[in-house]
Scaffold this motif. Sequence first.
Motif, short mmCIF file in Angstrom:
data_model
loop_
_atom_site.label_atom_id
_atom_site.label_comp_id
_atom_site.label_asym_id
_atom_site.label_seq_id
_atom_site.Cartn_x
_atom_site.Cartn_y
_atom_site.Cartn_z
N LYS A 50 37.47 85.71 67.91
CA LYS A 50 38.16 85.33 66.68
C LYS A 50 37.90 83.86 66.41
O LYS A 50 38.07 83.02 67.28
CB LYS A 50 39.66 85.58 66.80
N MET A 51 37.48 83.58 65.19
CA MET A 51 37.19 82.22 64.77
C MET A 51 38.02 81.89 63.55
O MET A 51 38.12 82.70 62.61
CB MET A 51 35.70 82.07 64.44
N ALA A 52 38.63 80.70 63.53
CA ALA A 52 39.46 80.29 62.40
C ALA A 52 39.06 78.92 61.91
O ALA A 52 38.88 77.99 62.70
CB ALA A 52 40.93 80.29 62.80
N PHE A 53 38.91 78.79 60.59
CA PHE A 53 38.70 77.51 59.94
C PHE A 53 40.06 77.06 59.42
O PHE A 53 40.68 77.75 58.61
CB PHE A 53 37.70 77.63 58.80
N ILE A 54 40.51 75.91 59.88
CA ILE A 54 41.86 75.44 59.59
C ILE A 54 41.78 74.16 58.77
O ILE A 54 41.20 73.16 59.22
CB ILE A 54 42.63 75.18 60.91
N GLY A 55 42.32 74.18 57.55
CA GLY A 55 42.27 72.99 56.71
C GLY A 55 42.46 73.34 55.25
O GLY A 55 43.08 74.36 54.91
N ASP A 56 41.91 72.50 54.38
CA ASP A 56 42.13 72.65 52.94
C ASP A 56 41.01 73.44 52.29
O ASP A 56 40.33 74.24 52.94
CB ASP A 56 42.31 71.27 52.30
N SER A 57 40.76 73.20 51.00
CA SER A 57 39.78 73.99 50.27
C SER A 57 38.35 73.77 50.77
O SER A 57 37.49 74.63 50.59
CB SER A 57 39.85 73.68 48.77
N VAL A 58 38.08 72.63 51.40
CA VAL A 58 36.75 72.41 51.94
C VAL A 58 36.52 73.32 53.14
O VAL A 58 35.42 73.85 53.34
CB VAL A 58 36.53 70.93 52.31
N ALA A 59 37.56 73.52 53.94
CA ALA A 59 37.46 74.49 55.04
C ALA A 59 37.20 75.88 54.48
O ALA A 59 36.41 76.66 55.03
CB ALA A 59 38.74 74.47 55.87
N ARG A 60 37.87 76.20 53.39
CA ARG A 60 37.66 77.49 52.74
C ARG A 60 36.20 77.63 52.28
O ARG A 60 35.56 78.68 52.48
CB ARG A 60 38.62 77.64 51.56
N ASN A 61 35.65 76.58 51.68
CA ASN A 61 34.25 76.63 51.25
C ASN A 61 33.31 76.81 52.43
O ASN A 61 32.29 77.52 52.32
CB ASN A 61 33.89 75.34 50.51
N HIS A 62 33.62 76.17 53.53
CA HIS A 62 32.83 76.30 54.75
C HIS A 62 32.80 77.75 55.20
O HIS A 62 31.74 78.31 55.53
CB HIS A 62 33.45 75.40 55.82
N VAL A 63 33.96 78.41 55.20
CA VAL A 63 34.05 79.82 55.57
C VAL A 63 33.23 80.67 54.62
O VAL A 63 32.49 81.58 55.04
CB VAL A 63 35.51 80.30 55.56
N GLU A 64 33.34 80.40 53.33
CA GLU A 64 32.65 81.23 52.35
C GLU A 64 31.13 81.12 52.47
O GLU A 64 30.41 82.10 52.27
CB GLU A 64 33.13 80.87 50.95
#
Length: 380
Positions: free
Chosen positions: A128-142
């Motif tokens: 399990k991997m989690a990106f934790i943070g704001d919208s930039v973290a979300r962009n990284h995941v996407e």
Amino acid sequence: MAKGRDAPTWGDCLFLLYSPNPLAIISKQGLDSVPEQSHDYFEKQFQEHQHPDQKKKENCDLFKGHWVPESREHLYTNSSCATIPESKNCFKHGRKDRDFLNWRWKPDECELPRFDTKTFLQIMQQKKMAFIGDSVARNHVESLLCLLSQEEIPKDVYKDSEDRFRTWYFPRHNFTLMVLWSKFLIAGEERTINGTGSSVFDLQIDKVDIEWAKYLPDIDYAIISAGHWFFRVMYLHEGENITGCVYCNEPNVTGHDADFALRMAFRAAFSYINECKNCSAHLVTLLRTFAPAHFANGAWNTGGYCNRTAPFGETEIDLGRSYDWQVRNVQVEEYERARKVAEKQGKRFGVVDVTRAMLMRPDGHPGEHWGNKWKGGYND
């Protein structure tokens, strides 16, 4: 700040950068011979696949380099990515230039191998991997999802009402990928006036945001990032006491720069991780450093824009005068502080230091070409 969807992504080098021998190549045969991949096996494979020039490669600073033209086929495009959100499809929203797609990061002293989706997913089996943070973290995941969807399209298994906490599952590999939204990493609450948000926040610098922290015991890889929300009026609290503020200019309240609040947030987050008793013994925590916004002639909400269509060269950035670089330095200092503590406990920390590379990519933002239903009329 969102980057263009086909712009270079740092999801693709995440594990290359963590590995003790980051540029050694894992053979497909070596991976296929082991039915269950583990982090220990991952490290062993890197150690065993040495090259004659490995010493030179180990000394290569992957984060110091420049952008060079890329003629090879893109790893994904807006049309080949099955998971791309409609709001992030720059071309669908009118972007005409395409040169920003055709660059790759080149470390000065070595080559950075291309991302291998199959290898990544094999390594991540049962993880399990989690990106934790704001919208930039979300962009990284996407961006990472776009890469991984070329091999396996994940199941979208959870989305909260605000589309900020998301979970995707890759059944063939039993791999779970998450994004855990947090503006500040620490507990923070916006002050309201007549039911309307004031953009003034109260931050509890001695308490992490439990909304992400409660997931930590189930995570194998935590990628931590934050930064863009700290440039606003904030009152800093420890327990019941106000200990300072940012941009408030009030008498009898100690004034701080935004990077002080950022430092306290990362210190609290890393300390929480180091003190986590229920976390996996194999938990790896990675800091992803600050990614600049590049706005010109104003901020995001005051008419600022980012219209560049090509990267900056090394001579066009001045790290000594860059506040973005100062923010990055604060993050790295807190990472080093936490890593030293973690080593004594057998825990593992790493850093994905993207700030220099991202400073050079003002062309990677969608600007006005994004489908934003919340902040219409603003550039991103």
